[in-house]
Design an enzyme around this catalytic site. Structure first.
Site, PDB file in Angstrom:
ATOM      1  CE  LYS A   1     -28.317  15.542  79.976  1.00  0.00           C
ATOM      2  NZ  LYS A   1     -28.500  14.730  78.820  1.00  0.00           N
TER       3      LYS A   1
ATOM      4  CB  SER B   1     -22.116  23.892  72.906  1.00  0.00           C
ATOM      5  OG  SER B   1     -23.290  23.950  73.769  1.00  0.00           O
ATOM      6  CB  THR B   2     -18.852  28.017  74.497  1.00  0.00           C
ATOM      7  OG1 THR B   2     -17.866  27.255  74.198  1.00  0.00           O
ATOM      8  CG2 THR B   2     -18.819  29.249  75.270  1.00  0.00           C
ATOM      9  CD  GLU B   3     -26.432  28.317  72.106  1.00  0.00           C
ATOM     10  OE1 GLU B   3     -25.821  27.582  71.377  1.00  0.00           O
ATOM     11  OE2 GLU B   3     -27.708  28.333  72.438  1.00  0.00           O
TER      12      GLU B   3
ATOM     13  N   GLY C   1     -22.618  25.848  78.356  1.00  0.00           N
ATOM     14  CA  GLY C   1     -21.961  26.013  79.557  1.00  0.00           C
ATOM     15  C   GLY C   1     -22.136  27.303  80.262  1.00  0.00           C
TER      16      GLY C   1
ATOM     17  CD  GLU D   1     -12.453  20.338  80.641  1.00  0.00           C
ATOM     18  OE1 GLU D   1     -11.916  21.098  79.758  1.00  0.00           O
ATOM     19  OE2 GLU D   1     -11.901  20.260  81.702  1.00  0.00           O
TER      20      GLU D   1
ATOM     21  CB  CYS E   1     -13.651  19.981  72.328  1.00  0.00           C
ATOM     22  SG  CYS E   1     -12.927  18.633  73.040  1.00  0.00           S
TER      23      CYS E   1
ATOM     24  CD  GLU F   1     -16.499  23.691  69.027  1.00  0.00           C
ATOM     25  OE1 GLU F   1     -17.553  23.776  69.485  1.00  0.00           O
ATOM     26  OE2 GLU F   1     -15.522  22.869  69.391  1.00  0.00           O
TER      27      GLU F   1
HETATM   28  P1  NAD Z   1     -24.340  20.510  74.050  1.00  0.00           P
HETATM   29  O1  NAD Z   1     -23.856  21.463  75.064  1.00  0.00           O
HETATM   30  O2  NAD Z   1     -25.627  20.785  73.541  1.00  0.00           O
HETATM   31  O3  NAD Z   1     -24.909  19.293  75.173  1.00  0.00           O
HETATM   32  C1  NAD Z   1     -23.821  18.661  76.100  1.00  0.00           C
HETATM   33  C2  NAD Z   1     -24.728  18.082  77.306  1.00  0.00           C
HETATM   34  O4  NAD Z   1     -25.378  19.142  77.793  1.00  0.00           O
HETATM   35  C3  NAD Z   1     -25.737  17.117  76.839  1.00  0.00           C
HETATM   36  O5  NAD Z   1     -25.773  15.869  77.732  1.00  0.00           O
HETATM   37  C4  NAD Z   1     -27.129  18.032  76.923  1.00  0.00           C
HETATM   38  O6  NAD Z   1     -28.365  17.204  76.933  1.00  0.00           O
HETATM   39  C5  NAD Z   1     -26.857  18.741  77.876  1.00  0.00           C
HETATM   40  N1  NAD Z   1     -27.702  20.020  78.258  1.00  0.00           N
HETATM   41  C6  NAD Z   1     -28.104  20.561  77.114  1.00  0.00           C
HETATM   42  N2  NAD Z   1     -28.800  21.705  77.812  1.00  0.00           N
HETATM   43  C7  NAD Z   1     -28.810  21.490  78.709  1.00  0.00           C
HETATM   44  C8  NAD Z   1     -29.018  22.531  79.883  1.00  0.00           C
HETATM   45  N3  NAD Z   1     -29.867  23.540  79.894  1.00  0.00           N
HETATM   46  N4  NAD Z   1     -28.611  22.090  81.381  1.00  0.00           N
HETATM   47  C9  NAD Z   1     -27.805  21.160  81.278  1.00  0.00           C
HETATM   48  N5  NAD Z   1     -27.689  20.391  80.614  1.00  0.00           N
HETATM   49  C10 NAD Z   1     -27.960  20.538  79.176  1.00  0.00           C
HETATM   50  O7  NAD Z   1     -23.140  19.831  73.287  1.00  0.00           O
HETATM   51  P2  NAD Z   1     -23.075  18.784  72.446  1.00  0.00           P
HETATM   52  O8  NAD Z   1     -23.776  19.216  71.120  1.00  0.00           O
HETATM   53  O9  NAD Z   1     -23.464  17.516  72.970  1.00  0.00           O
HETATM   54  O10 NAD Z   1     -21.325  18.466  72.131  1.00  0.00           O
HETATM   55  C11 NAD Z   1     -20.825  19.299  71.583  1.00  0.00           C
HETATM   56  C12 NAD Z   1     -20.028  20.317  72.057  1.00  0.00           C
HETATM   57  O11 NAD Z   1     -19.067  19.909  73.333  1.00  0.00           O
HETATM   58  C13 NAD Z   1     -18.997  21.305  71.180  1.00  0.00           C
HETATM   59  O12 NAD Z   1     -19.014  22.502  71.460  1.00  0.00           O
HETATM   60  C14 NAD Z   1     -17.718  20.700  71.676  1.00  0.00           C
HETATM   61  O13 NAD Z   1     -16.490  21.516  71.547  1.00  0.00           O
HETATM   62  C15 NAD Z   1     -17.853  20.493  73.062  1.00  0.00           C
HETATM   63  N6  NAD Z   1     -16.971  19.581  73.795  1.00  0.00           N
HETATM   64  C16 NAD Z   1     -15.824  19.981  74.465  1.00  0.00           C
HETATM   65  C17 NAD Z   1     -15.083  19.137  75.195  1.00  0.00           C
HETATM   66  C18 NAD Z   1     -14.050  19.645  75.979  1.00  0.00           C
HETATM   67  O14 NAD Z   1     -13.392  18.705  76.571  1.00  0.00           O
HETATM   68  N7  NAD Z   1     -13.431  20.933  76.150  1.00  0.00           N
HETATM   69  C19 NAD Z   1     -15.111  17.650  75.004  1.00  0.00           C
HETATM   70  C20 NAD Z   1     -15.973  17.066  73.847  1.00  0.00           C
HETATM   71  C21 NAD Z   1     -17.059  18.280  73.334  1.00  0.00           C
END
Ligand code: NAD
Length: 452
Positions: free
Chosen positions: A152, A206-208, A210, A227, A261, A354
């Site tokens: 996804k 995002s951590t939230e 996650g 991650e 990240c 962040e």
């Molecule tokens: P996000 O957490 O908003 O979304 C990430 C993915 O999760 C998207 O595909 C989104 O559609 C999906 N998602 C959202 N809500 C969900 C739910 N309730 N259940 C299942 N899936 C859901 O993050 P973002 O805004 O797309 O990306 C930015 C974040 O990603 C930053 O916090 C960044 O640090 C992190 N990031 C981490 C790494 C790493 O390897 N540690 C790498 C890249 C980005």
């Protein structure tokens, strides 16, 4: 339909049919149906197929790079590098298929050995900042280990994932092995996490979100790797090559417009070297070329969306201690100039949260112990750097900082052959390297009695 917006122009560049629960269920069913045949393929043949996927990504390199550069607003040079890594990742794990070795363990009365078994259907949920690259870090080890998958992509950046699925099919990956659902996280992502036929979720974001995924995965005891976010420290001691550290610092925060990240967004500088470091840093920040992602000389593009720009701007209020501000284009597109705040306290919001935008916080420190304490005063632990000419100190500090990945006299974080992932609230599990394969397999122990 999902309207896919090009961040550099703020215009719609494509429309994609939005998937929902029904499509997600259909994708899981297809992956489940394809699993027995995929796991049964002879290892050498599965390896050959993954090499063919790598070849196909190389053949479509420019097309994929341009699509990614336009959709994510990233410089074309960076996008080409990322597509190179996608191919390299498939090649690396193509070579791993025949090295999924088990152990033989001395026991009484028989022989004992272990197998690495595939999990079944895995759900992969990825963000918008490195869309196909991060997907490849999950897809390649998942497929190498014999799993089928449902990917996804983020709503904002579905294009390369959809194109990749076609390319993989053309390369000979059987139907149903790689499935893509482009739809909202709260609908398709959530369904994957709760689906009883999905054995594991590999998530980057995002951590939230996650945290929510970890909670929603609990009822089915799903395997989960995460991650997540970061707030990494770039620690510069006075005895470092200050010019080199300052020259490298901007792109370690402003690369991918700060939407990384691994961004080393807290620059910790030994106080007695602060003035000299800042003068080098100013020249380096002014040298960052911000502009059209498709221009070969561009080093930083726009942010992904208007929302993201508003979030980033909230970290630079009128009374923020702006020490350096670079240039950014006017006009349409979600632009934000490279910005350095200095001096900042580690307790300030810009040092704790962040930002995910091109904003760096410079934080002075007085001793090695102070630097380590500041570096560790965060809920995150993803990457980081130490700059010093003192080798013993470099290793002491690298060991003392609570982070998954750290570089000495360098700001690189990611290589295909080395493990990547976070300590603390930056995540669970590791991607890349041989270590990732453990997260896409179950360990089975077999005991064979040999006594009559
Ligand atoms: P996000 O957490 O908003 O979304 C990430 C993915 O999760 C998207 O595909 C989104 O559609 C999906 N998602 C959202 N809500 C969900 C739910 N309730 N259940 C299942 N899936 C859901 O993050 P973002 O805004 O797309 O990306 C930015 C974040 O990603 C930053 O916090 C960044 O640090 C992190 N990031 C981490 C790494 C790493 O390897 N540690 C790498 C890249 C980005």
């Amino acid at each position: 339909m999902i309207e896919v917006v090009e961040p550099a122009t703020a215009e719609v560049m494509a429309t994609v049919r939005e998937a929902g629960v029904e499509e997600t269920d259909a994708a899981v069913a297809a992956a489940k149906a394809a699993f027995p045949a995929w796991r049964a393929i002879a290892p050498a043949d599965r390896s050959r197929l993954l090499h063919r996927v790598a070849d196909a990504v190389e053949e479509h390199h420019d097309e994929l790079a341009t699509l990614e550069a336009r959709n994510a607003g990233k410089p074309i040079g960076d996008a080409r590098g990322e597509m190179g890594m996608v191919a390299e990742t498939f090649r690396y794990y193509a070579g791993a298929v025949e090295r999924l070795l088990g152990d033989t363990i001395p026991v009484a009365g028989g022989v004992d050995f272990t197998f690495r078994e595939p999990l079944g259907v895995v759900g992969l949920i990825v963000p918008w900042n490195f869309p196909l690259t991060i997907a490849s870090w999950k897809m390649a080890p998942a497929l190498a280990a014999g799993n089928t998958l449902v990917l996804k992509p983020a709503e904002l950046t579905p294009l390369t994932a959809l194109r990749f699925a076609e390319i993989a099919l053309e390369a000979g990956v059987p139907e149903g092995v790689v499935n893509v659902v482009a739809g909202p996280g709260r609908v398709c992502g959530q369904r994957l996490v709760e689906h009883p036929d999905v054995a594991k979720i590999a998530f980057t974001g995002s951590t939230e979100v996650g945290r929510r995924i970890a909670e929603s995965a609990a009822p089915t005891i799903k395997r989960v790797t995460l991650e997540l976010g970061g707030k990494s420290a770039n620690v510069v001691f006075a005895d470092a090559d200050l010019a080199a550290a300052a020259q490298a610092a901007p792109l370690a925060v402003f690369g991918n417009a700060g939407q990384d990240c691994c961004a080393r967004s807290r620059i910790l500088v030994e106080r007695r070297a602060l003035d000299e470091f800042m003068s080098y840093l100013e020249a380096a920040v002014r040298g960052v070329r911000v502009g059209d992602p498709l221009d070969e000389s561009t080093q930083m593009g726009p942010l992904i969306s208007e929302d993201q720009r508003a979030t980033v701007a909230s970290f630079v209020p009128d009374d923020a201690p702006v020490a350096i501000r670079g240039e950014a284009p006017d006009g349409p597109g979600f632009w934000f100039p490279p910005t350095v705040l200095a001096p900042v306290s580690n307790d300030d919001r810009a040092a704790r949260e962040e930002i995910f935008g091109p904003v760096a916080a410079v934080i002075p420190f007085d001793s090695e112990e102070h630097a380590v304490r500041l570096a560790n005063e965060t809920i995150y632990g993803l990457s980081g750097s130490v700059w010093t000419r003192n080798g013993a100190r470099a290793l002491r500090v690298a060991r003392a900082i609570e982070t998954g990945v750290i570089s000495i006299n360098s700001n690189t974080s990611v290589r295909v052959s080395t493990p990547f992932g976070g300590f603390k609230q930056s995540g669970v599990g590791r991607e890349l390297g041989p270590h990732a394969l453990e997260h896409y397999t179950e360990l089975k122990n077999v005991y064979y009695a040999t006594e009559e």
